[in-house]
Design an enzyme around this catalytic site. Structure first.
Site, PDB file in Angstrom:
ATOM      1  N   PRO A 581       0.813  -1.220   0.000  1.00 43.93           N
ATOM      2  CA  PRO A 581       0.000   0.000   0.000  1.00 43.93           C
ATOM      3  C   PRO A 581       0.847   1.271   0.000  1.00 43.93           C
ATOM      4  O   PRO A 581       1.855   1.357   0.686  1.00 43.93           O
ATOM      5  CB  PRO A 581      -0.799  -0.119   1.290  1.00 43.93           C
ATOM      6  CG  PRO A 581      -0.897  -1.577   1.535  1.00 43.93           C
ATOM      7  CD  PRO A 581       0.390  -2.155   1.036  1.00 43.93           C
ATOM      8  N   CYS A 582       0.375   2.227  -0.785  1.00 41.79           N
ATOM      9  CA  CYS A 582       1.117   3.476  -0.938  1.00 41.79           C
ATOM     10  C   CYS A 582       0.452   4.602  -0.151  1.00 41.79           C
ATOM     11  O   CYS A 582       0.923   5.727  -0.188  1.00 41.79           O
ATOM     12  CB  CYS A 582       1.119   3.875  -2.397  1.00 41.79           C
ATOM     13  SG  CYS A 582      -0.542   4.245  -2.944  1.00 41.79           S
ATOM     14  N   ASN A 583      -0.641   4.294   0.503  1.00 42.68           N
ATOM     15  CA  ASN A 583      -1.456   5.349   1.133  1.00 42.68           C
ATOM     16  C   ASN A 583      -0.621   6.360   1.913  1.00 42.68           C
ATOM     17  O   ASN A 583      -0.825   7.548   1.821  1.00 42.68           O
ATOM     18  CB  ASN A 583      -2.476   4.762   2.111  1.00 42.68           C
ATOM     19  CG  ASN A 583      -3.272   3.645   1.521  1.00 42.68           C
ATOM     20  OD1 ASN A 583      -2.770   2.928   0.682  1.00 42.68           O
ATOM     21  ND2 ASN A 583      -4.512   3.491   1.946  1.00 42.68           N
ATOM     22  N   LEU A 585       2.472   7.007   1.559  1.00 41.42           N
ATOM     23  CA  LEU A 585       3.613   7.515   0.798  1.00 41.42           C
ATOM     24  C   LEU A 585       3.182   8.484  -0.290  1.00 41.42           C
ATOM     25  O   LEU A 585       3.957   9.319  -0.738  1.00 41.42           O
ATOM     26  CB  LEU A 585       4.364   6.347   0.134  1.00 41.42           C
ATOM     27  CG  LEU A 585       4.721   5.142   1.007  1.00 41.42           C
ATOM     28  CD1 LEU A 585       5.411   4.075   0.169  1.00 41.42           C
ATOM     29  CD2 LEU A 585       5.624   5.574   2.156  1.00 41.42           C
TER      30      LEU A 585
END
Length: 623
Positions: A581-583, A585
């Site tokens: 997950p990139c949330n 970042l």
DNA sequence: CACAAGATGAATTCAGCG
DNA sequence: CGCTGAATTCATCTTGTG
């Protein structure tokens, strides 16, 4: 990619062991590790010939594509056990650029073309595998033929481009084609061999119009070698710097000068993004590499292979940390703008081979106007966009586009510059396209599917709402980009592969493998979102997969014991793929862009745990 | 309750310039 | 070398509406 949203987790009624929807596909032949774990072609045992140089130096020579025999010869020639690594390397480069092997090369070229192999393939393979092992060369050539045959045959089960006019050329394309036909045969051949037009044209110019394909390829090859040579030295210097300054690691950064104010400390441990963002190379652009400049450390080599993805523009220090947890492998940063009409700047850490990559067919259109021909009619000349920005999870509201229309309607003809600027700002921010007179609109979900390389309606149905559809697509892989990277696996796994897919999302990795026509014997998929799991399982059914699909939901509940059990059952995994997950970042996050340690993004460490478990178990299974 | 709209900036990079 | 301005970005939360 890959949705692992925490806010809307609805995982109340899962089984205790978190397994869902056991395969309703009957088991297909499951291969054993010993059958399929084909090592890279260069996995020769070093101990016989590497006397005098360290394991690491030997490994980096191998990684650069030199055969162990060549290395042995070079060591002999430069003074046996006491020879200097740099001297050996120089000798190796001399071998590969000297005319002597090249002339023996042309004899082999003649022999092989006599056997009916296309000359361009022969040259390419010789260039990459050397000319020593004829059996290996013919094998690779056979694989090439197969790959080409497959990429030519259209895939009926996936209808990627369903526009009626997809196979008919637009006027621009026709013009392009006309230009192509004016080019010399050699230039065309070189472009087919994946050299960039610029590089090829330059080489032809330098070699003279009358030069043969072999001569020009030799020239390009020598230039590549020289480039690697430089990079090797730069890297060597850097390594010395590292040992001297106690493990200071800086990638992609110009050599640091000695005396410098201490502001440099702030740049410590940073990985800089390359410009242009083309990784180890992309089709039709300069800078194609066939070997890594920074070799994969022994501890990270495959098989099993792995492929990890996340946003390139992460907060400072994040990529250094990711890399340090993934065997210090240097990330490959690629912007999907080189594969389709939308930007997608991503970093990929993987231990895949990087030679012999190829694009899946048909390649997508690379400009907005080509991808969406109907917009051409309404596209004003003052909107110079040819590429879209990154496809994200939210789209503009209908109200916003209405307000923009009203603003435009206040003027006849071309609006004043100030208005143009304002409109363009909104267009860039929301990725709007022209769909009528003064009429702008966000992309439809199926248009996003097309840009990202998915079959039409991949995310449609299954009770997924419009917003969720955008969210899933915004979190996905760009299939053409990922497939280009994974294409190197195709010759290695003719009998198919076993895949462990983490944070699967809508199945970008699976679609890429399918479009590469790499058989998926087993896919164990882990994905928290129920609608995404449904999307994958319906894709599995619709494409008549004969392999096994097993879906799990929560990556944190997939314990090491379960993984080992699965590996025993299926004979191990060949590929571990996923983007965590990139949330925490992503730049768009205004609430909790807190880095790798954030609630969602910290699941990266689960990826590491599982990868380490798989690699450990694989090693034990091999013994 | 599901869904859509609107409000909510900052981190980072880079080109240009003095 | 530092400054400035422009450009870009796999998002989250609250509120309104049917």
């Amino acid at each position: 990619m890959m949705e692992h949203s925490g806010g809307d987790d609805s995982d109340e009624n899962w089984n205790t062991d978190d397994e869902l929807e056991i395969d309703n596909f009957q088991s297909s032949p499951v291969h054993s590790m010993s059958e399929t774990s084909v090592g890279p072609a260069d996995a020769t045992s070093p101990n016989l010939i590497q006397k005098g140089i360290s394991d690491e130096t030997f490994a980096s020579f191998i990684e650069m594509g030199f055969s162990s025999e060549m290395i042995a010869r070079a060591i002999e020639e430069t003074g046996g056990e006491n020879s200097e690594p740099m001297l050996i390397l120089e000798t190796l480069f001399k071998y590969s650029t000297s005319t002597e092997p090249s002339s023996s090369k042309s004899k082999i070229i003649n022999d092989l073309t006599g056997m009916g192999f296309p000359e361009e393939n022969v040259i390419k393979v010789l260039q990459e595998y050397g000319d020593e092992n004829i059996d290996e060369i013919t094998n690779v050539l056979l694989t090439y033929e197969e790959v080409e045959k497959m990429s030519k045959s259209k895939d009926e089960s996936i209808n990627i481009n369903d526009d009626d006019n997809i196979y008919s050329l637009s006027s621009d394309e026709e013009e392009d084609k006309l230009n192509y036909s004016h080019e010399t045969g050699i230039l065309q051949d070189l472009i087919k061999m994946q050299y960039s037009r610029e590089e090829a044209a330059k080489a032809i110019e330098r070699c003279g119009e009358d030069a043969s394909v072999e001569e020009v390829v030799d020239f390009i090859c020598a230039a590549q070698m020289a480039r690697q040579f430089d990079e090797f030295f730069a890297e060597h210097d850097k390594k010395e710097l590292i040992t001297n300054s106690k493990k200071r690691r800086v990638y992609n950064e110009p050599p640091r000068r000695e005396r410098k104010p201490n502001t440099a400390m702030a740049n410590d441990e940073l990985i800089r993004l390359p410009k242009p963002m083309t990784g180890f190379g992309v089709p039709n652009e300069p800078g194609l590499m066939t070997q890594r400049t920074v070799p994969i450390p022994d501890v990270g080599r495959g098989p099993p292979y792995f492929y990890y993805e996340n946003v390139a523009m992460a907060p400072k220090g994040v990529w250094a940390k990711i890399s340090s947890h993934l065997y210090d492998i240097m990330p490959e940063f690629v912007d999907s703008i080189y594969f389709c009409a939308a930007a997608r700047k991503r970093g990929y850490v993987h231990n895949l081979p990087i030679h012999n990559r190829f694009q899946i067919q048909p390649p997508p259109h690379c400009t907005i106007q080509e991808a969406f021909p109907l917009t051409k009619r309404w596209w004003p000349s003052w909107d110079r966009r040819r590429k879209l920005n990154c496809l994200v999870t939210c789209i503009a509201s209908a109200q916003l586009t209405n307000r923009l229309r009203e603003k435009l309607e206040n003027h006849d003809g071309e609006p004043p510059l100030s208005v143009q600027k304002e409109i363009l700002e909104s267009c860039r921010k929301w990725n709007l396209v022209w769909v009528g007179k003064n009429k702008l609109a966000p992309l439809e979900a199926d248009e996003m599917e097309k840009l990202l390389g998915f079959p039409r309606d991949h995310t449609r149905g299954g009770g997924i709402s419009r917003t969720d559809r955008y969210k899933s697509l915004g979190n996905s892989f760009q299939v053409d980009t990922v497939a280009y990277h994974l294409s190197a696996l195709k010759p290695l796994f003719p009998k198919g592969i076993n895949v462990l897919s983490l944070f699967t999302g809508i199945g970008g990795g699976e679609v890429a493998l399918h479009r590469l026509q790499i058989r998926m014997n087993v896919v164990v998929s882990v994905e928290i979102s129920e609608v995404n799991r449904n999307i994958l399982s319906s894709f599995w059914e619709q494409t008549n997969q004969t392999g096994i699909l097993r879906e799990f939901s929560d990556v944190t509940k997939l314990d090491n014991h379960t993984i080992e059990r699965l590996m025993d059952e299926y004979g191990g995994f060949d590929l571990v793929i996923g983007g965590s997950p990139c949330n925490n970042l992503a730049g768009g996050n205004r609430i909790s862009r807190v880095g790798l340690e954030g609630d969602h993004s910290s699941l990266f460490f689960e990826y590491c745990r599982i990868l380490e478990t798989v690699r450990g178990k694989s090693a034990r299974m091999r013994r």
